[in-house]
Structure formats: C-alpha cells, structure tokens
Design a protein around this motif. Structure first.
Motif, PDB file in Angstrom:
ATOM      1  N   GLU A   1       0.827  -1.206   0.000  1.00  0.00           N
ATOM      2  CA  GLU A   1       0.000   0.000   0.000  1.00  0.00           C
ATOM      3  C   GLU A   1       0.862   1.258   0.000  1.00  0.00           C
TER       4      GLU A   1
ATOM      5  N   ARG B   1       2.297   1.783  -3.468  1.00  0.00           N
ATOM      6  CA  ARG B   1       1.292   2.299  -4.412  1.00  0.00           C
ATOM      7  C   ARG B   1       1.049   3.785  -4.179  1.00  0.00           C
TER       8      ARG B   1
ATOM      9  N   GLU C   1       0.905   2.363  -9.132  1.00  0.00           N
ATOM     10  CA  GLU C   1       0.563   0.944  -9.205  1.00  0.00           C
ATOM     11  C   GLU C   1       1.747   0.098  -9.668  1.00  0.00           C
TER      12      GLU C   1
ATOM     13  N   TRP D   1       1.045  -4.165 -14.317  1.00  0.00           N
ATOM     14  CA  TRP D   1       0.041  -5.228 -14.400  1.00  0.00           C
ATOM     15  C   TRP D   1      -0.487  -5.354 -15.821  1.00  0.00           C
TER      16      TRP D   1
ATOM     17  N   ASP E   1      -2.496  -9.400  -6.907  1.00  0.00           N
ATOM     18  CA  ASP E   1      -3.847  -9.064  -7.375  1.00  0.00           C
ATOM     19  C   ASP E   1      -4.841  -9.127  -6.212  1.00  0.00           C
TER      20      ASP E   1
ATOM     21  N   TYR F   1      -4.597  -6.057  -4.231  1.00  0.00           N
ATOM     22  CA  TYR F   1      -5.300  -4.961  -4.913  1.00  0.00           C
ATOM     23  C   TYR F   1      -6.785  -4.988  -4.540  1.00  0.00           C
TER      24      TYR F   1
ATOM     25  N   SER G   1      -7.258  -3.802  -1.037  1.00  0.00           N
ATOM     26  CA  SER G   1      -7.097  -2.349  -0.984  1.00  0.00           C
ATOM     27  C   SER G   1      -8.360  -1.636  -1.433  1.00  0.00           C
ATOM     28  N   GLU G   2      -9.043  -2.199  -2.434  1.00  0.00           N
ATOM     29  CA  GLU G   2     -10.287  -1.597  -2.902  1.00  0.00           C
ATOM     30  C   GLU G   2     -11.356  -1.644  -1.809  1.00  0.00           C
TER      31      GLU G   2
END
Length: 802
Positions: free
Chosen positions: A56, A59, A64, A67, A276, A279, A282-283
């Motif tokens: 985190e 990022r 990012e 990917w 992934d 990710y 994190s969302e």
C-alpha cells in the motif's frame, strides 16, 4: 489459526471472500483467494500485515505495480500438457504473458527492496525466466508462430508463399479465359478442403475441365478443382503438411521447456495472484472503509463499528469484544433482533483477520492471538425443534468441549434450546461454566432467564442485549453491553393481535420470579437508554464548552501579546525620550554660568529621580512579560516540532535537545540556544510567522534578540539535509498542511527545482488542500499529480520558480 470446517461454512466465509474477489483484476487473484489459509501463528500474521502495508505504501508513493489485464492462470494448462504433450500457441502465449508480468514485477520489487525489505518474501518466489521469455517470443499476439521460430519453418513458409503465388497466377488465367469464365458461378479462386478451387454452375459441370470437390450451400453450383491446378495443389498440400509438422515439433519443444520450469511458473503465478488479491483488499479499504485490525499478543479481540459484510449497506455497526475485561459474553434479546448476526459478525472478523484480510470494522479494532474457532450455529427460525435437532447441537458442542482451550473462540447460538427449557438452561449454564474453566473466549446467545442470571452474577462473564423498539415492534440491531435483554414474547404477541385474555393467562402462568426478572431487565434497559441519551448531550455540551474555552484562551493570548507589545514599544519610546532629555540637559548645563549651573544641577538631580521611577516601572513590566514568555509549556517540547524563539518572530523546527541546550532550524539558519528560550508555536501563529518570513526572505534573514543568553549561529546545512519528498499520508489537515508548508519553504531555500508531496489517494480531501496551499505560495511555479512511476493520484509534484 485453525478454522473448524463446519464453522467456516456456518459463518459463510466463502461467500464473504467472494465479495472481496470481485475486485480482483484477473482470475489469478481469485484463485489465490480461494487457496488462502489462516496464518499459522502470530509471526506469520504480522508478516502478512507488514507485506500488505508495504504494498500500500509503495502504491501511494510510486503508483501501481505493473500489471497486464490479460493475465490468466496457467496451472491447469500445464497439468493438461503432461498428458497431451503439447500446448497450442494461445496457451503458450498465456504463459509468456505470465512470465513477462513476473519479470516486470520482480524488477520493481528488487529496486524497492532497500526501502521495503519485506518485499523479499515475494522476490524469493520469482525466478529468472529471461531465457523462457526469449524462447516464447517466437509466438505472436494471436498465438501463431513467427517464421523465425526455426530455419526449416522459415524455408517451408517461403516455399508455401511461392506455391501460392504460382497458384494465384494460374488461377487468374483460368478466371480470365473466356471459354471457362462463362461456366463459373463467381469469378473467384477459393480454398476448399485445403485445395484451391472455383465455383462452377450446375449446368456447366460436364463441360468444365476439373474434378468435383463439394456442392455449394445453395445447391445451385459445385466446387471444382481445375485440372491445371491439380499439380500445384498437390505441392501446396505436401508443403502445408510439412509446415504443420514443423510447427508441432516447435510447440512440443516449447511445451517440454515450460514443463521443466513448472514449479517456478506456479510460484510466479502465486505471487502475481497474491498481488492481485492485495489490490482487491485495498479496494475494500478504499471504497467500503474496511480496515486492517491492530494485532495484540493477548488472546482477545475488540471490533469497533463492525458490520456483517453480507448485509451490505443495511448492516448496523456494533462494538463487540471479548478477552479484555471478560471472557464470556452472553447476548440476549428477542427473535430476529440481531443476536445471531452479532455472533456471526464477530466470528467473521476473527476469521478474516487471521486470513490476513481487512475486516469490515473501523480503526482501533484489535485482534489477538487465536488458536482456533468453533461454532454451533443452528437455524432457530424453524417451526419445531425435535430430538434430532437437539442431538445434533449436543454432538457439536461435545466436540467443541473436547477441543477448546485458552486461546479458542467458541460461538454458541441459542444455547440451551431444542429441549425442555429448565433442562436446557441448566445444561447451558454447565457448558458456560466448563468453558470458563478452560478460559476460552465465548460468545453465546440465549432466551433462558437462568442463563441471564448466571451471566449477571458470575465473574468473568458479561451480559449484552440487542436493542428492541417496543413502540414500533422492530429491532434496532444495536448491541448494548452490560444489560441482558428481554425476550418480549408476550409484547410481540399482543402487538400481533393475540387476544388479551390469552395474554393474561400467559402472564399468570409465569413463575413470579421469572416475571420479575423480565421487569427488572426492562427497567435496566430504559435507564440505560436514558443514560446514553444524557451522555450524548453531555458530550456535545463538553465539546461546545471546550471549543469556547479554546477560543477564549486564544483571544486572551492574542490580547496579552498585543498589550505587552504596545507597552514594550511605549516603554522603549519613553526611555528614549528620557535619555534624550537627560543628555540635552547635561549639554545645556555645560553652556551656562557657574551660579546658574549649580541650580540647574540640583534641578536635574530631582528630575533624574523621576526619570528613574519611569525606568524602574518599564523594567518591571519587561520582567513580568519575560517571566510569562519564559514560562515552560504544559506539554514538553518534542524533536521535530515547531517552536518559536521567545522575544523574536523567529519560528523553526526543533532539531535536537541536549541537556538545557537546543538546536533549531529556522529558515536557512541553524541556531543553538538555551532550551528555556523556546516554546511551542501555535499552528495558526506558525503559519502566519512563516508567511511573514517568506515575504521578507529577499531582504535576508534577521534574528532580533534582546540582551540575554548568547546565541551561536551555525552555518546552514547543505541541500542534502532536506529530502526530495515528504510523506503526509494518514495525517489530519491540521497536522499535514503546516508540515507541508514548512517543507516547501525549506526545499525552496535548499535549491530544489522540483519536489514531491505524498498525500495518498483516499477521498481527495488532503490532496485538494495541498493543491490549495501550492496555489497560494508565490515561489511555486506549478504543481501536478504524479504520473505512472511517480505515484499517480497519491502524489503531487511541485515545481519551484527559478
């Protein structure tokens, strides 16, 4: 931690993981999540948390990780290749994309490892696939082999092209021949069953020189191979078969090569899947306000404003804990009031936390060391509970009692139900007593009053209830710790139209002790509600009074400072007038005759006494002002904080404290002075002082000190003393903006042309305030959001005027 399989299903953990899985960018993340297991021990859990936090931070600071959205799992493909022996081009292309993605990720992680050492956990599973990527580069983006895949393939395809050119030339001759073109349905050379042919009309079949191959879809014409093309078609077929054989040979060799690196490829897929998955996690944090719990070494948990994720926006947040002040929590209340949801919410948070995922709760949630979690959660909404249902509950609880320990979490729904109420309550109390002796963490729900009394009277056991609005006959789903809940069965029956006579008989049938227990609980709940309401009003009043007090203290401090400044200026002017008058009088006395001089001297001495009184009063006021100014702060000064030099307008950053000496950085200068000459700078005053300093920067730095302890000026530090970026992510506006303002001021004077402010993405509030600050500074030429590789929307790049 171990999650009992039946508990895993009862808490619907797979369905909850599916909610997180929706935000994965590929099936790699979904596959990684489906294989995720709880951490084995606290060390592994802490490692997972540290890795996620580091990803985190990366990022936020640098953008990012690279990917490719076309990545997909290749594990099943490699498994199938073991039996088939050959992968087709599209399958090898998917492997190449995976290996290329692995290589890009590895390069980035290796470069970032000095700042985030925990990245080593990922890097160790990313092998070097440069030779495999090079070998697979012979496949184009459609999965076909390039001519350069082998020399033989290149020669065969060149031969194929030459043969096709000869066929097309011969075909054009046939199509343009007047004697033959009239027989054709279409003047087009087409490929049929691997051989070149023309479409001939039905009525001209017997006259056309060729062999019938196939009938058209309409049936009005047939495909015929002209005799003139038979030889060339034969050459084309032989060459095509050789080409196919060479392609199969190349694909087989590439397949063998990939299978030889299967373990490494699977490891790389797992790493990419984990990234992934991070990710997607994190969302959930960004969009749904899930949070990573704080970890503690004690066997306990405390979840603040926890919501059950399967309820979505309709979930009512609850505060629930166990293991700190008590080890058993008994939750009571009416049916459909939210008891089971509260039970499951706590269990879900424990499981998600030990899986290394964020939990649906707010900040300050705490998760301790848990060895295992068990549950007996049945469907209590059924019409009847027969012996088989009770037997199933007893069987499950018996299994739990044989396994539970000090660091076990046990969830028991509707304890003591399914049998005679008195026997069920007695059994429930015995079960809780047993688990209390084991020191397990227990959350239990029940309707039985004896169990409620047990919870009220037993040490280490706490009561809780789900709130129920008796006026609307609906639950509020709030969890109230400390008070047992009423079942409200008779009340609900009355609201639903049950005859009054029936209800009266029911009340008279209740044992007096049971009825009084319900009444006592009802009174406690009413008092609790009233106390909570008054507590909220008192808190609001306290906040209002606190704000008024701070405002009063600020205004008083400003008034006192202004008064002292005016008095100091007035005293300075008065002393100047006195000194000038005294000097003038002395000069005048020298110019008069001796007789008058003596009288003048006597007059001057009397006047000097009056002047002395004025001086004493001015000095007394100055001493009082300095005593107030030199009074120590209530809060000790901290290194890195903003301080003001007493008696000056100088504001700086406290760099070091050594005994009664301190070093501060003020503008481009570093000052060493007594610690008692410093006090904390109010944030607002700090900003005003900095603006004043910036406005006067072109005139140079002036430090005005009254007579007192010596101040030693140290040469300014080199520009390397100021970093090229500053991290303010996670700070409040009051903390971040003054720090950013001070940093930009220092960076500009240090000679930087461009710097970075790392504020994170979040909801954009901090970003907008940073942009507003940059727009107000005269020495900022421009500012923009970071690009790919610079941190993206989480970073603002600031350029200074030259």
């Amino acid at each position: 931690m171990n999650i009992d399989p039946s508990t895993y299903e009862a808490l619907e953990i797979p369905n909850i993981l599916n909610i997180i899985r929706r935000d994965c960018r590929s099936d790699l993340g979904a596959l990684a999540m489906s294989k995720m297991m709880p951490a084995r021990d606290p060390g592994e859990l802490a490692q997972r948390h540290e890795l996620f936090r580091s990803i985190e931070e990366y990022r936020d600071m640098r953008g990012e990780l690279p990917w490719n959205f076309r990545l997909s799992s290749v594990g099943p493909t490699l498994e199938d290749a073991k039996s088939s022996g050959m992968l087709i081009g599209e399958e090898l292309l998917r492997i190449r994309r995976l290996l290329e993605g692995s290589a890009r990720i590895k390069d980035v992680l290796v470069a970032a490892r000095p700042e985030w050492p925990v990245f080593s956990l990922l890097i160790k599973d990313l092998r070097d696939f440069s030779s495999e990527i090079e070998a697979l580069s012979v496949i184009d983006d459609d999965g076909r082999l390039f001519d350069r895949a082998s020399d033989r393939l290149r020669r065969l395809r060149e031969d194929m092209r030459k043969i096709r050119d000869r066929i097309r030339a011969k075909g054009r001759g046939i199509l343009s021949d007047p004697s033959l073109s009239s027989m054709l349905q279409e003047r087009v050379l087409t490929l049929r069953n691997g051989r070149h042919a023309v479409l001939v009309r039905q009525d001209a079949i017997s006259g056309f020189p060729g062999l019938v191959m196939d009938r058209s879809g309409s049936g009005n014409s047939v495909y015929m191979e002209p005799h003139a093309l038979v030889g060339l078609n034969n050459e084309h077929a032989v060459c095509a078969e050789s080409e196919n054989a060479e392609e199969r040979r190349i694909l087989h060799a590439l397949t063998e090569r990939m299978l030889s690196r299967e373990a490494g490829i699977i490891d790389a897929e797992a790493v990419l899947g984990r990234i992934d998955m991070f990710y997607a996690m994190s969302e959930k944090i960004r969009r749904d306000k899930w949070r990573m719990p704080m970890l503690t070494a004690s066997p306990s948990f405390r979840f603040h404003m926890a919501r059950h994720p399967l309820l979505g926006e309709s979930a009512t947040p609850i505060d629930i804990s166990c293991g700190e002040k008590f080890r058993i929590l008994v939750i009571t209340g009416p049916n459909t009031g939210g008891k089971t949801v509260a039970l499951k919410t706590a269990g879900v948070c424990v499981c998600l936390g030990w899986l290394g995922c964020p939990i649906p709760a707010e900040e300050d949630s705490v998760l301790g060391v848990i060895d295992d979690i068990y549950s007996d959660i049945g469907d209590e909404q059924s019409i009847e509970q027969n012996l088989s249902t009770f037997s199933a509950h007893v069987s499950q609880i018996t299994k739990i009692l044989s396994r539970a320990g000090e660091r076990s979490v046990v969830l028991l729904d509707e304890l003591g139900s399914g049998t005679d109420p008195e026997e069920g309550a007695a059994l429930g109390i015995a079960i809780l007593d047993w688990l209390e002796g084991k020191k397990s963490l227990v959350l239990a729900t029940t309707h039985h009053n004896p169990i409620k009394r047990y919870a009220l009277s037993s040490p280490g056991v706490e009561s809780a209830s789900v709130e129920f609005n008796v006026n609307t006959l609906s639950p509020t789903y709030r969890l109230l710790i400390g008070i047992p809940g009423r079942s409200n069965a008779l009340l609900i029956a009355g609201k639903l139209g049950m005859p009054r006579s029936v209800l009266e008989r029911a009340r008279s049938a209740l044992h007096h002790r049971e009825a009084s227990m319900e009444d006592i609980i009802g009174e406690l709940q009413e008092k609790r509600t009233a106390i909570e309401r008054e507590s909220m009003e008192l808190e609001a009043m306290k906040d209002s009074l606190g704000a008024m007090r701070r405002d009063y203290e600020r205004q008083l401090a400003e008034f006192t400072e202004k008064r002292d400044r005016l008095l100091a200026d007035a005293d300075k002017k008065a002393l100047g007038i006195v000194e000038n008058a005294e000097n003038s009088a002395k000069s005048l006395i020298k110019t008069i005759d001796a007789e008058a001089r003596s009288a003048a001297r006597r007059k001057l001495e009397r006047t000097k006494k009056h002047f002395g009184m004025i001086k004493e009063q001015a000095e007394s006021r100055e001493e009082e002002r300095l005593e107030r100014a030199y009074a120590p702060d209530e809060k000790p000064l901290e290194v890195g904080g903003s301080v003001v030099v007493i008696g000056t307008s100088t504001v700086g950053e406290l760099e070091a404290i050594e005994g009664d000496k301190a070093t501060i950085i003020a503008g481009a200068a570093r000052l060493e002075l007594p610690l008692k000459m410093l006090r904390s700078a109010d944030r607002e005053e700090n900003r005003r002082e900095k603006r004043a300093q910036r406005a006067g920067r072109k005139k140079g730095i002036t430090i005005a000190m009254r007579e007192g302890p010596a101040v030693r000026i140290i040469p300014p530090p080199p520009p390397t003393g100021v970093p090229s970026s500053i991290m303010i992510r996670g700070m409040t506006l009051d903390e971040a903006i003054p720090l950013a303002s001070q940093y930009l001021d220092r960076a500009y004077r240090a000679g930087y042309g461009e710097v970075s402010i790392i504020h994170g993405r979040g909801e954009g509030i901090l970003r907008r305030e940073v942009h507003s600050l940059c727009g107000s500074l005269p020495y900022v030429e421009s500012f923009r959001l970071g690009e790919t590789g610079e941190g993206g929307f989480g970073v603002t790049i600031v350029r200074f005027r030259t």
